[in-house]
Design an enzyme around this catalytic site. Structure first.
Site, PDB file in Angstrom:
ATOM      1  N   GLY A   9       0.848  -1.193   0.000  1.00  0.00           N
ATOM      2  CA  GLY A   9       0.000   0.000   0.000  1.00  0.00           C
ATOM      3  C   GLY A   9       0.876   1.232   0.000  1.00  0.00           C
ATOM      4  N   MET A  10       0.764   2.054  -1.055  1.00  0.00           N
ATOM      5  CA  MET A  10       1.622   3.230  -1.213  1.00  0.00           C
ATOM      6  C   MET A  10       0.797   4.500  -1.015  1.00  0.00           C
ATOM      7  SD  MET A  10       4.643   1.922  -2.211  1.00  0.00           S
ATOM      8  CE  MET A  10       5.555   3.142  -3.147  1.00  0.00           C
ATOM      9  N   ASP A  15       7.072   6.278   5.102  1.00  0.00           N
ATOM     10  CA  ASP A  15       7.008   4.923   5.663  1.00  0.00           C
ATOM     11  C   ASP A  15       6.691   3.875   4.600  1.00  0.00           C
ATOM     12  OD1 ASP A  15       7.526   5.867   8.249  1.00  0.00           O
ATOM     13  OD2 ASP A  15       5.419   6.326   8.585  1.00  0.00           O
ATOM     14  N   SER A  16       5.686   4.138   3.754  1.00  0.00           N
ATOM     15  CA  SER A  16       5.337   3.153   2.725  1.00  0.00           C
ATOM     16  C   SER A  16       6.410   3.087   1.640  1.00  0.00           C
ATOM     17  CB  SER A  16       3.965   3.468   2.109  1.00  0.00           C
ATOM     18  OG  SER A  16       3.928   4.751   1.522  1.00  0.00           O
ATOM     19  N   MET A  35      -4.646   3.693  -3.081  1.00  0.00           N
ATOM     20  CA  MET A  35      -6.097   3.585  -2.946  1.00  0.00           C
ATOM     21  C   MET A  35      -6.726   4.967  -2.859  1.00  0.00           C
ATOM     22  SD  MET A  35      -6.190   0.348  -0.302  1.00  0.00           S
ATOM     23  CE  MET A  35      -4.549   0.614   0.356  1.00  0.00           C
ATOM     24  N   CYS A  95     -11.702   1.719   8.309  1.00  0.00           N
ATOM     25  CA  CYS A  95     -10.994   1.772   7.027  1.00  0.00           C
ATOM     26  C   CYS A  95      -9.981   0.635   6.923  1.00  0.00           C
ATOM     27  CB  CYS A  95     -10.302   3.128   6.894  1.00  0.00           C
ATOM     28  SG  CYS A  95      -9.547   3.398   5.273  1.00  0.00           S
ATOM     29  N   GLY A 119       3.047   0.491   5.461  1.00  0.00           N
ATOM     30  CA  GLY A 119       4.031   1.205   6.272  1.00  0.00           C
ATOM     31  C   GLY A 119       3.590   1.397   7.710  1.00  0.00           C
ATOM     32  N   CYS A 189      -7.459  11.114   7.688  1.00  0.00           N
ATOM     33  CA  CYS A 189      -6.957  11.689   6.433  1.00  0.00           C
ATOM     34  C   CYS A 189      -7.942  12.651   5.763  1.00  0.00           C
ATOM     35  CB  CYS A 189      -6.554  10.577   5.462  1.00  0.00           C
ATOM     36  SG  CYS A 189      -7.915   9.476   4.995  1.00  0.00           S
TER      37      CYS A 189
END
Length: 340
Positions: A9-10, A15-16, A35, A95, A119, A189
């Site tokens: 997951g970017m 971190d990712s 996503m 989520c 991440g 977010c």
């Protein structure tokens, strides 16, 4: 021998990005996924571009998943509804279950990925989630609700690392310096300023109502019950008050809030719904966190018919309906549920 494939997951954050880099260096066949979740104006244009830049730097393919409809149904609408009901939501946990470790897992299956990575600062032992080495960044609380069956497929490169080391590492790698300087992402977010700014677009937030004391007497007024969560001590009036008053309970139907002294916030037991356990224990002692960034306290738990009765061995102040209660055995996350 074929390399094991991992879908990362970017987000476009450090971190990712470093997670993807570490996994590639460890010999995995790495692909990334960004996503698209909420519809906050301009958000995805910035973050998708960052995610693409990160994927290009690592040298991996980036998939784009449009999950806005599912996010609205599974996360955003419940967020609004929870506030309407006078409770305090935890959208990140929803989520994580439904999208980041739900839809992302489905997509991983579709492309034949053996593993799913993010991440997040967390670890696991194949069965249980385990708190991160960096306890200042540990995100286990928000992952209590994920499906236990996927745990063996998860990879968390950040789990054994310190955030400060990750930033230092990124700053030392040519081409990653800008990622190290990015500000920390916000806790929710899709909330840029305050949650009430979001609510105002969907419900009537500004609705003056009565403030009651613990005996049921009207002692002041507030600007609308959705502005308040349990434990809040500002934004309402109490006639003749000299000591601080805190919101003790909320009545959405009557648009009333009840306020009291700090000791009135003390909670010694909670009932939980929608229990998610990582093993089959139903009666046990453990510690429990009733809010992120709070101390875990000792408790006894009895689960029956999808509900849990939790007795706290010391008082917890400001416990809010709608929040998660998460059980730990030392640093091992064993399950949790939603405060009702």
């Amino acid at each position: 021998m074929m390399k094991k494939k991992v879908l990362v997951g970017m987000s476009g954050g450090v971190d990712s990005t470093v997670s993807a880099l570490i996994l590639k260096e460890d010999g995995y066949d790495v692909e990334g996924v960004y996503m698209r979740l909420h519809t906050k104006p301009g958000y995805h244009e910035i973050h998708q571009a960052r995610a693409q830049k990160a994927a290009d730097f690592v040298g991996i393919k980036l998939h784009i998943l449009d999950l806005e409809d599912i996010f609205k149904d599974k996360v955003f609408d419940p967020f609004i509804k929870t506030y309407e009901e006078g409770e305090t939501p935890n959208p990140c946990a929803l989520c994580n279950r439904n999208l980041k470790f739900g839809e992302m897992v489905k997509f991983a299956d579709k492309i034949g990925a053996d593993y799913i990575a993010t991440g997040h600062y967390i670890q696991h032992d194949g069965k249980y989630l385990i708190q991160a080495e960096d306890d200042t960044k540990d995100q286990s609380y928000f992952l209590f609700y994920i499906d236990k069956s996927i745990v063996p497929r998860l990879l968390f490169p950040m789990g054994t690392r310190k955030k400060s080391d990750i930033k230092q590492l990124a700053a030392s790698i040519k081409g990653l310096e800008s990622f190290a300087l990015q500000p920390e992402s916000s806790e929710i977010c899709f909330v840029e300023t305050t949650y009430t700014d979001i609510l105002k677009d969907y419900v009537n937030v500004d609705n003056v109502g009565e403030v009651l004391d613990m005996q049921g007497n009207v002692v002041g007024e507030h600007k609308g019950y959705m502005y308040y969560t349990i434990g809040k001590r500002k934004g309402f009036t109490v006639k003749g008050a000299h000591d601080p008053h805190y919101v003790v309970s909320i009545d959405p139907k009557k648009n009333q809030i009840v306020v009291g002294q700090k000791e009135d916030l003390a909670c010694y037991s909670v009932t939980l719904r929608d229990i998610n356990m990582f093993d089959d224990r139903t009666e046990f002692e453990s510690t429990v966190k009733l809010r992120y960034r709070t101390k875990a306290v000792k408790c006894s738990v009895k689960i029956d018919n999808g509900k849990a009765e939790v007795k706290l061995y010391e008082p917890v102040f400001g416990v809010a309906k709608g929040q998660a209660a998460v059980f730990y055995d030392d640093n091992k996350l064993i399950g949790g549920g939603w405060i009702s």
